[in-house]
Design a protein around this motif. Structure first.
Motif, PDB file in Angstrom:
ATOM      1  N   PRO A  86       0.843  -1.196   0.000  1.00 40.72           N
ATOM      2  CA  PRO A  86       0.000   0.000   0.000  1.00 40.72           C
ATOM      3  C   PRO A  86       0.877   1.245   0.000  1.00 40.72           C
ATOM      4  O   PRO A  86       1.787   1.366   0.822  1.00 40.72           O
ATOM      5  CB  PRO A  86      -0.787  -0.102   1.314  1.00 40.72           C
ATOM      6  CG  PRO A  86      -0.626  -1.525   1.785  1.00 40.72           C
ATOM      7  CD  PRO A  86       0.715  -1.951   1.259  1.00 40.72           C
ATOM      8  N   THR A  87       0.616   2.145  -0.912  1.00 36.65           N
ATOM      9  CA  THR A  87       1.368   3.410  -0.984  1.00 36.65           C
ATOM     10  C   THR A  87       0.557   4.433  -1.768  1.00 36.65           C
ATOM     11  O   THR A  87      -0.105   4.076  -2.752  1.00 36.65           O
ATOM     12  CB  THR A  87       2.750   3.220  -1.669  1.00 36.65           C
ATOM     13  OG1 THR A  87       3.270   4.503  -2.048  1.00 36.65           O
ATOM     14  CG2 THR A  87       2.677   2.337  -2.911  1.00 36.65           C
ATOM     15  N   PRO A  88       0.600   5.711  -1.336  1.00 31.99           N
ATOM     16  CA  PRO A  88      -0.128   6.727  -2.102  1.00 31.99           C
ATOM     17  C   PRO A  88       0.435   6.895  -3.512  1.00 31.99           C
ATOM     18  O   PRO A  88      -0.219   7.486  -4.363  1.00 31.99           O
ATOM     19  CB  PRO A  88       0.039   8.007  -1.266  1.00 31.99           C
ATOM     20  CG  PRO A  88       1.158   7.734  -0.319  1.00 31.99           C
ATOM     21  CD  PRO A  88       1.240   6.264  -0.131  1.00 31.99           C
ATOM     22  N   LEU A 137      -0.197  -0.336  -4.522  1.00 30.07           N
ATOM     23  CA  LEU A 137      -1.583   0.115  -4.682  1.00 30.07           C
ATOM     24  C   LEU A 137      -1.928   1.267  -3.756  1.00 30.07           C
ATOM     25  O   LEU A 137      -1.565   1.259  -2.570  1.00 30.07           O
ATOM     26  CB  LEU A 137      -2.531  -1.057  -4.381  1.00 30.07           C
ATOM     27  CG  LEU A 137      -2.448  -2.260  -5.320  1.00 30.07           C
ATOM     28  CD1 LEU A 137      -3.325  -3.399  -4.789  1.00 30.07           C
ATOM     29  CD2 LEU A 137      -2.874  -1.868  -6.735  1.00 30.07           C
ATOM     30  N   SER A 138      -2.681   2.228  -4.272  1.00 28.06           N
ATOM     31  CA  SER A 138      -3.200   3.366  -3.504  1.00 28.06           C
ATOM     32  C   SER A 138      -4.719   3.239  -3.378  1.00 28.06           C
ATOM     33  O   SER A 138      -5.397   2.901  -4.340  1.00 28.06           O
ATOM     34  CB  SER A 138      -2.869   4.665  -4.235  1.00 28.06           C
ATOM     35  OG  SER A 138      -3.645   5.732  -3.715  1.00 28.06           O
ATOM     36  N   VAL A 139      -5.253   3.535  -2.197  1.00 28.89           N
ATOM     37  CA  VAL A 139      -6.709   3.459  -2.002  1.00 28.89           C
ATOM     38  C   VAL A 139      -7.425   4.774  -2.275  1.00 28.89           C
ATOM     39  O   VAL A 139      -8.646   4.844  -2.136  1.00 28.89           O
ATOM     40  CB  VAL A 139      -7.088   2.929  -0.599  1.00 28.89           C
ATOM     41  CG1 VAL A 139      -6.588   1.500  -0.418  1.00 28.89           C
ATOM     42  CG2 VAL A 139      -6.567   3.827   0.510  1.00 28.89           C
ATOM     43  N   GLY A 140      -6.718   5.827  -2.664  1.00 32.91           N
ATOM     44  CA  GLY A 140      -7.415   7.068  -2.979  1.00 32.91           C
ATOM     45  C   GLY A 140      -6.463   8.240  -3.020  1.00 32.91           C
ATOM     46  O   GLY A 140      -5.300   8.125  -2.647  1.00 32.91           O
ATOM     47  N   TYR A 142      -5.441  10.879  -1.392  1.00 28.55           N
ATOM     48  CA  TYR A 142      -5.189  11.569  -0.121  1.00 28.55           C
ATOM     49  C   TYR A 142      -4.036  10.810   0.512  1.00 28.55           C
ATOM     50  O   TYR A 142      -3.706   9.714   0.052  1.00 28.55           O
ATOM     51  CB  TYR A 142      -6.435  11.536   0.791  1.00 28.55           C
ATOM     52  CG  TYR A 142      -7.143  10.210   0.723  1.00 28.55           C
ATOM     53  CD1 TYR A 142      -8.261  10.023  -0.078  1.00 28.55           C
ATOM     54  CD2 TYR A 142      -6.633   9.102   1.413  1.00 28.55           C
ATOM     55  CE1 TYR A 142      -8.868   8.791  -0.187  1.00 28.55           C
ATOM     56  CE2 TYR A 142      -7.239   7.865   1.307  1.00 28.55           C
ATOM     57  CZ  TYR A 142      -8.361   7.720   0.505  1.00 28.55           C
ATOM     58  OH  TYR A 142      -8.947   6.492   0.391  1.00 28.55           O
ATOM     59  N   VAL A 143      -3.431  11.391   1.534  1.00 30.93           N
ATOM     60  CA  VAL A 143      -2.260  10.750   2.135  1.00 30.93           C
ATOM     61  C   VAL A 143      -2.592  10.260   3.544  1.00 30.93           C
ATOM     62  O   VAL A 143      -3.009  11.035   4.400  1.00 30.93           O
ATOM     63  CB  VAL A 143      -1.052  11.699   2.152  1.00 30.93           C
ATOM     64  CG1 VAL A 143       0.155  11.009   2.774  1.00 30.93           C
ATOM     65  CG2 VAL A 143      -0.715  12.168   0.739  1.00 30.93           C
ATOM     66  N   LEU A 144      -2.418   8.973   3.759  1.00 33.99           N
ATOM     67  CA  LEU A 144      -2.575   8.370   5.083  1.00 33.99           C
ATOM     68  C   LEU A 144      -1.210   8.351   5.763  1.00 33.99           C
ATOM     69  O   LEU A 144      -0.174   8.510   5.120  1.00 33.99           O
ATOM     70  CB  LEU A 144      -3.098   6.939   4.940  1.00 33.99           C
ATOM     71  CG  LEU A 144      -4.424   6.783   4.180  1.00 33.99           C
ATOM     72  CD1 LEU A 144      -4.716   5.315   3.923  1.00 33.99           C
ATOM     73  CD2 LEU A 144      -5.553   7.441   4.951  1.00 33.99           C
ATOM     74  N   ALA A 145      -1.212   8.121   7.074  1.00 37.04           N
ATOM     75  CA  ALA A 145       0.052   8.103   7.824  1.00 37.04           C
ATOM     76  C   ALA A 145       0.802   6.793   7.626  1.00 37.04           C
ATOM     77  O   ALA A 145       1.984   6.698   7.945  1.00 37.04           O
ATOM     78  CB  ALA A 145      -0.225   8.341   9.302  1.00 37.04           C
ATOM     79  N   GLY A 146       0.112   5.771   7.097  1.00 39.11           N
ATOM     80  CA  GLY A 146       0.762   4.481   6.891  1.00 39.11           C
ATOM     81  C   GLY A 146      -0.147   3.561   6.123  1.00 39.11           C
ATOM     82  O   GLY A 146      -1.303   3.901   5.840  1.00 39.11           O
ATOM     83  N   GLY A 147       0.352   2.392   5.774  1.00 33.28           N
ATOM     84  CA  GLY A 147      -0.397   1.462   4.934  1.00 33.28           C
ATOM     85  C   GLY A 147      -1.456   0.651   5.657  1.00 33.28           C
ATOM     86  O   GLY A 147      -2.245  -0.046   5.008  1.00 33.28           O
ATOM     87  N   ALA A 150      -5.111   1.380   4.804  1.00 34.86           N
ATOM     88  CA  ALA A 150      -5.312   0.935   3.418  1.00 34.86           C
ATOM     89  C   ALA A 150      -5.399  -0.590   3.359  1.00 34.86           C
ATOM     90  O   ALA A 150      -6.212  -1.142   2.604  1.00 34.86           O
ATOM     91  CB  ALA A 150      -4.178   1.447   2.541  1.00 34.86           C
ATOM     92  N   MET A 154      -8.381  -2.876   1.783  1.00 32.58           N
ATOM     93  CA  MET A 154      -8.167  -3.889   0.739  1.00 32.58           C
ATOM     94  C   MET A 154      -8.653  -5.266   1.189  1.00 32.58           C
ATOM     95  O   MET A 154      -9.312  -5.976   0.427  1.00 32.58           O
ATOM     96  CB  MET A 154      -6.676  -3.950   0.381  1.00 32.58           C
ATOM     97  CG  MET A 154      -6.182  -2.675  -0.314  1.00 32.58           C
ATOM     98  SD  MET A 154      -4.409  -2.831  -0.677  1.00 32.58           S
ATOM     99  CE  MET A 154      -3.970  -1.110  -0.901  1.00 32.58           C
TER     100      MET A 154
HETATM  101 CL1  6GU Z   1      -2.158   2.684   0.196  1.00 30.93          CL
HETATM  102  N1  6GU Z   1      -0.983   4.387   1.822  1.00 30.93           N
HETATM  103  C1  6GU Z   1      -0.823   5.611   2.342  1.00 30.93           C
HETATM  104  N2  6GU Z   1       0.098   5.806   3.297  1.00 30.93           N
HETATM  105  N3  6GU Z   1      -1.523   6.654   1.967  1.00 30.93           N
HETATM  106  C2  6GU Z   1      -2.442   6.431   1.024  1.00 30.93           C
HETATM  107  C3  6GU Z   1      -2.668   5.195   0.457  1.00 30.93           C
HETATM  108  C4  6GU Z   1      -1.905   4.181   0.875  1.00 30.93           C
HETATM  109  N4  6GU Z   1      -3.639   5.300  -0.460  1.00 30.93           N
HETATM  110  C5  6GU Z   1      -4.000   6.563  -0.442  1.00 30.93           C
HETATM  111  N5  6GU Z   1      -3.283   7.250   0.438  1.00 30.93           N
END
Ligand code: 6GU
Length: 234
Positions: A86-88, A137-140, A142-147, A150, A154
């Motif tokens: 998981p990564t933005p 893979l990114s879930v959207g 925006y930026v989350l603090a970690g995977g 996400a 998933m």
């Molecule tokens: Cl998968 N990870 C993080 N850290 N930020 C995210 C994301 C994943 N998807 C959207 N933003």
């Protein structure tokens, strides 16, 4: 299906004990194992990150520690797993992606924190004979603090597509995002009572005319999709 999740916050994944996913685990439909990345650190402080080459803010997670963790998971696997990161900066995780992942025998989800994981980890496992592949893979947008959050998204999206996880009444084939015809967003929903705080239910839904009801619902779905998600409107 088997899913291993590696994280420095294993407790973050405890919602996977609950609800639909928890029941699927109890029924033996999905084998989820959560691992603490820090157990694979080797120094006294159990370090998992360091400063980025080239400079810049934040920290990057160590390839050495991730390699040890992923090799240990692979050693217990019965088939070549897919590595999901998981990564933005990843490819979009959407319903077709969930459908593809639901057909895999074994997923390993590597949850990064800080700025992310040293890119050689993805490169190494993509080239490895003992892994089926790597997907970032990114879930959207925006930026989350970690995977971890996400990974929860998933796993829930994938788990409900595994045969036997949903009952017949809530079949995944009926999901609006799974249909090629019609609008992808669902329209409004109503249940009893017929009047609540002076608000009624649209007459058509009480008419018993199933043809008219289906047409009305489709119109509502189209209108809502046009309004809320013009990007999904043809
Ligand atoms: Cl998968 N990870 C993080 N850290 N930020 C995210 C994301 C994943 N998807 C959207 N933003």
């Amino acid at each position: 299906m088997r899913v291993d999740i590696v994280s420095i916050f294993p407790e973050y994944l405890s919602p996977l004990d609950l609800s639909l996913v928890g029941k699927a685990r109890e029924a033996g439909l999905i084998d989820i194992r959560v691992h603490d990345l820090r157990e694979f650190a080797t120094d006294r402080h159990r370090t998992v990150d360091d400063t980025p080459y080239g400079g810049g803010p934040g920290m990057v997670m160590l390839a050495e520690v991730w390699g040890a963790a992923l090799d240990a998971v692979r050693a217990t696997a019965e088939s070549d797993p897919w590595l999901v990161i998981p990564t933005p900066s990843g490819y979009r995780f959407d319903q077709p992606t969930a459908t593809t992942l639901a057909q895999r025998e074994h997923l390993v989800i590597a949850c990064g924190r800080y700025e992310g994981i040293d890119s050689r980890v993805a490169e190494y496992y993509a080239a490895s004979d003992e892994w089926a592949g790597v997907v970032e893979l990114s879930v959207g947008d925006y930026v989350l603090a970690g995977g971890e959050a996400a990974a929860l998204v998933m796993v829930e999206a994938v788990a409900r597509l595994i045969p036997g996880v949903l009952g017949n009444a809530e079949s995944a084939a009926d999901d609006s995002f799974s249909k090629s015809d019609g609008a992808p967003l669902e329209g409004p929903l109503f249940t009893k009572p017929p009047v609540w705080r002076e608000l009624g239910v649209p007459d058509v839904l009480l008419s018993g005319d199933h043809g008219r009801i289906a047409r009305w619902r489709e119109e509502q779905a189209v209108e809502r999709t046009r309004e809320r998600r013009p990007d999904l409107t043809p």
